[in-house]
Design a protein around this motif. Structure first.
Motif, PDB file in Angstrom:
ATOM      1  N   THR A  55       0.792  -1.227   0.000  1.00 33.57           N
ATOM      2  CA  THR A  55       0.000   0.000   0.000  1.00 33.57           C
ATOM      3  C   THR A  55       0.824   1.278   0.000  1.00 33.57           C
ATOM      4  O   THR A  55       0.320   2.334  -0.379  1.00 33.57           O
ATOM      5  N   LYS A  75       0.921   3.859  -2.869  1.00 33.56           N
ATOM      6  CA  LYS A  75       0.031   5.031  -2.926  1.00 33.56           C
ATOM      7  C   LYS A  75       0.781   6.279  -2.482  1.00 33.56           C
ATOM      8  O   LYS A  75       0.667   7.359  -3.083  1.00 33.56           O
ATOM      9  N   TRP A 106      -2.130   3.339  -8.335  1.00 33.12           N
ATOM     10  CA  TRP A 106      -1.660   3.982  -7.113  1.00 33.12           C
ATOM     11  C   TRP A 106      -0.496   4.942  -7.353  1.00 33.12           C
ATOM     12  O   TRP A 106      -0.435   5.995  -6.721  1.00 33.12           O
TER      13      TRP A 106
END
Length: 226
Positions: A147, A150, A182
């Motif tokens: 993640t 991002k 992202w």
């Protein structure tokens, strides 16, 4: 500035003053159109220590005097082989004569297998944010989806990104499509596929499925002008 793709994860960046090679796996790479005995880089950037990324680094650097910039343990290991290296680490950045380099996280492994089969640990793997002549290129290296991509997309204005799609050892196409969204790069290019049977993929299918039409397949030896 001209950026070209040469199979697997091999990328060449030619600026007005320097030639930069990223992950020069040339010998033994049937997809690569470069000649390890003739290529003339000023700088070699390495994402991690696996043999299919370090490739011909030592031989090229000895012949040309190219500076090798790599994660710390890998740089130290290669420096013992008599080449000029500059060690960096995840999150670290530095402005060189040829441009600005920052190492990002990558979720993968990093080791080098010697000819006798012994395995040398070469530290953390990474991605590379290279900013040259006002443009930013992001080579994600070998990585899983995570993640923080991002965050890298929010923190950087990325003009061109190279994203692994091979699966098995790295992200596959489905996860790479999420990564492409992202990081918000203007252009996304799939890499690290079809070199070996276990990473066979259809890059055209990936390109068609990436949102907003910002992905493109680069043919071997093809150049983009940034």
């Amino acid at each position: 500035m001209k950026v070209s793709y040469h199979g697997h994860s091999v990328v060449k960046v030619k600026t007005s003053t320097h030639t930069i090679l990223i992950d020069p796996f040339i010998s033994g790479n049937e997809a690569c159109d470069l000649d390890a005995n003739k290529v003339e880089p000023d700088v070699i950037l390495l994402t991690h220590g696996h043999n299919d990324h370090v490739g011909d680094t030592v031989e090229i650097a000895k012949r040309t005097g190219a500076l090798v910039v790599a994660p710390n343990e890998l740089a130290l290991y290669l420096g013992q082989k008599g080449i000029s290296t500059h060690p960096m680490h995840i999150g670290g950045a530095r402005t060189f004569e040829f441009g600005h380099v920052k190492f990002t996280q990558a979720f993968h492994g990093s080791s080098y297998t010697e000819e006798d089969g012994s395995i040398i640990y070469t530290g953390m793997p990474g991605g590379i944010l290279l900013t040259v002549e006002g443009k930013t290129i992001y080579h994600l290296g070998d990585t899983a989806l995570f993640t923080d991509l991002k965050m890298y997309g929010e923190m950087n204005d990325i003009d061109l990104a190279f994203i692994t799609i091979g699966d098995n050892f790295t992200m596959g196409p489905e996860d790479a499509m999420i990564a492409a969204e992202w990081i918000k790069a203007k252009v996304v290019v799939p890499v690290h596929y079809n070199t070996f049977p276990v990473i066979e993929q259809n890059p055209d299918d990936f390109v068609q499925k990436v949102k907003n039409g910002k992905a493109r397949k680069m043919e071997i030896g093809e150049e983009l002008v940034l």
